[in-house]
Design an enzyme around this catalytic site. Structure first.
Site, PDB file in Angstrom:
ATOM      1  N   ARG A 110      -0.440   6.025  -5.379  1.00 50.55           N
ATOM      2  CA  ARG A 110      -1.641   6.112  -4.542  1.00 50.55           C
ATOM      3  C   ARG A 110      -2.890   5.702  -5.332  1.00 50.55           C
ATOM      4  O   ARG A 110      -3.123   6.173  -6.436  1.00 50.55           O
ATOM      5  CB  ARG A 110      -1.818   7.552  -4.052  1.00 50.55           C
ATOM      6  CG  ARG A 110      -3.021   7.718  -3.145  1.00 50.55           C
ATOM      7  CD  ARG A 110      -3.039   9.066  -2.478  1.00 50.55           C
ATOM      8  NE  ARG A 110      -3.331  10.125  -3.428  1.00 50.55           N
ATOM      9  CZ  ARG A 110      -3.141  11.425  -3.182  1.00 50.55           C
ATOM     10  NH1 ARG A 110      -2.624  11.807  -2.042  1.00 50.55           N
ATOM     11  NH2 ARG A 110      -3.437  12.317  -4.079  1.00 50.55           N
ATOM     12  N   ASP A 114      -8.945  12.430   3.098  1.00 50.04           N
ATOM     13  CA  ASP A 114      -8.928  12.620   1.642  1.00 50.04           C
ATOM     14  C   ASP A 114     -10.290  12.980   1.055  1.00 50.04           C
ATOM     15  O   ASP A 114     -11.305  12.343   1.363  1.00 50.04           O
ATOM     16  CB  ASP A 114      -8.420  11.345   0.953  1.00 50.04           C
ATOM     17  CG  ASP A 114      -6.921  11.178   1.172  1.00 50.04           C
ATOM     18  OD1 ASP A 114      -6.229  12.186   1.401  1.00 50.04           O
ATOM     19  OD2 ASP A 114      -6.467  10.023   1.130  1.00 50.04           O
ATOM     20  N   HIS A 119      -4.730  12.125   8.340  1.00 44.17           N
ATOM     21  CA  HIS A 119      -3.299  11.913   8.132  1.00 44.17           C
ATOM     22  C   HIS A 119      -2.627  13.176   7.626  1.00 44.17           C
ATOM     23  O   HIS A 119      -3.285  14.103   7.162  1.00 44.17           O
ATOM     24  CB  HIS A 119      -3.076  10.762   7.141  1.00 44.17           C
ATOM     25  CG  HIS A 119      -3.637  11.025   5.770  1.00 44.17           C
ATOM     26  ND1 HIS A 119      -4.979  10.939   5.489  1.00 44.17           N
ATOM     27  CD2 HIS A 119      -3.040  11.399   4.624  1.00 44.17           C
ATOM     28  CE1 HIS A 119      -5.180  11.234   4.222  1.00 44.17           C
ATOM     29  NE2 HIS A 119      -4.024  11.530   3.669  1.00 44.17           N
ATOM     30  N   HIS A 125      -5.555  16.052   7.288  1.00 44.24           N
ATOM     31  CA  HIS A 125      -6.791  16.040   6.488  1.00 44.24           C
ATOM     32  C   HIS A 125      -7.328  14.616   6.357  1.00 44.24           C
ATOM     33  O   HIS A 125      -6.660  13.642   6.720  1.00 44.24           O
ATOM     34  CB  HIS A 125      -6.533  16.615   5.086  1.00 44.24           C
ATOM     35  CG  HIS A 125      -5.614  15.764   4.260  1.00 44.24           C
ATOM     36  ND1 HIS A 125      -4.259  15.695   4.481  1.00 44.24           N
ATOM     37  CD2 HIS A 125      -5.859  14.927   3.228  1.00 44.24           C
ATOM     38  CE1 HIS A 125      -3.702  14.862   3.620  1.00 44.24           C
ATOM     39  NE2 HIS A 125      -4.660  14.368   2.852  1.00 44.24           N
TER      40      HIS A 125
HETATM   41  C1  SIN Z   1      -1.557  11.939   0.973  1.00 42.17           C
HETATM   42  O1  SIN Z   1      -2.048  12.716   1.778  1.00 42.17           O
HETATM   43  O2  SIN Z   1      -2.255  11.305   0.198  1.00 42.17           O
HETATM   44  C2  SIN Z   1      -0.054  11.751   0.899  1.00 42.17           C
HETATM   45  C3  SIN Z   1       0.495  11.092   2.110  1.00 42.17           C
HETATM   46  C4  SIN Z   1       1.977  10.876   1.965  1.00 42.17           C
HETATM   47  O3  SIN Z   1       2.550  11.110   0.895  1.00 42.17           O
HETATM   48  O4  SIN Z   1       2.600  10.456   2.947  1.00 42.17           O
END
Ligand code: SIN
Length: 281
Positions: free
Chosen positions: A272, A107, A256, A105
């Site tokens: 994050r 974000d 990602h 996806h």
């Molecule tokens: C995410 O998609 O924000 C998480 C990525 C991760 O935890 O590696």
């Protein structure tokens, strides 16, 4: 020490050396970091020791901060800008969002102004028999666009897809109120990166539910074909985390997914932060 930019050798990604992010960067050093970020789509810094306020301060160097919807449930005490991403439970309660982002996806693509980028700081990383688990994979949506045949480029020119917050299955299903707050939006399937001018495919399974002016069956087949194209091995970099890594990805030029190959008692804890974005064009 001068800043060094070391490309991963994959279609995207570079390590940045010679920077201690606990100290404010000079404007010149920040410009070098920002340039590497725009150019490589994913950049990372090893061996950082960052408090939550230091991570927030570094994120703010890139502009305003965006608040992720899951931060309302899981944020760092005293730092509402930081979402806790973790599989850890304490006293029977999860301390962060689990299984975040396990499907490919970009974000918050379901919002009208998706974030420019996202930053993940590795606090605890799981390992078994000395082998690291919980990697994150990144795919270059820019390199994937570059390799499209001309006929496909023409077919996609000016087309918009529908992005629906309710399209993706989540480990923590959103409430009806959260769904109502995020009605479907439309974005170009081919975005132009606002800083490099590079064209990037912007389409993914689940979040993308339709394409304007294309019959639904045909649209679903096209979404699946493009989504599969972006994540071909030639466009992917897999990051093996170390505690102390601070990694940034660009949500226009990269997609990602988190690899969920661990569970308690193995612990993964990430902080994050999300950068504000603009309407995709
Ligand atoms: C995410 O998609 O924000 C998480 C990525 C991760 O935890 O590696």
């Amino acid at each position: 020490m001068p800043i060094e930019v070391i490309p991963t050798g994959a279609a995207l990604g570079a390590e940045i050396r010679g920077v201690d992010l606990a100290d404010p960067l000079s404007d010149e050093d920040f410009a070098a970091v920002d340039h590497a970020y725009n150019t490589h789509g994913v950049i990372f810094f090893r061996d950082q020791k960052l408090s939550p306020p230091q991570q927030v301060a570094f994120t703010r160097r890139f502009g305003e901060i965006d608040y992720n919807i899951f931060g309302e449930r899981w944020s760092v005490t005293g730092s509402p800008e930081i979402v806790v991403v973790s599989n850890i439970t304490e006293n029977g309660k999860p301390i962060g969002i689990r299984r975040a982002g396990e499907n490919w996806h970009s974000d918050m693509c379901y919002t009208a102004r998706p974030p420019r980028g996202t930053m993940l700081y590795a606090v605890e990383i799981p390992a078994l028999h000395g082998l690291t688990l919980g990697d994150t994979e990144f795919a270059s949506a820019a390199a994937a666009y570059d390799d499209l045949p001309d006929a496909m480029r023409q077919r996609l020119e000016g087309r918009k897809a529908v992005f629906d917050f309710a399209g993706r299955k989540r480990a923590f299903p959103p409430t009806a109120e959260e769904i109502a707050r995020n009605p479907p939006v439309r974005h170009p399937i081919v975005r132009t990166h606002p800083r490099t001018g590079r064209k990037c495919l912007y389409v993914m399974r689940d979040d993308c539910t339709a394409i304007e002016e294309i019959d639904q069956d045909e649209a679903e087949a096209l979404i699946a074909a493009l989504a599969d194209h972006i994540i071909k091995p030639a466009y992917v970099y897999r990051h093996v985390w170390r505690p102390g890594d601070l990694l940034l990805w660009d949500n226009c030029s990269a997609q990602h997914r988190a690899i969920q190959d661990y569970d308690m008692p193995l612990r993964r804890l990430m902080h994050r932060t999300t950068m504000g974005g603009a309407m995709p064009a």
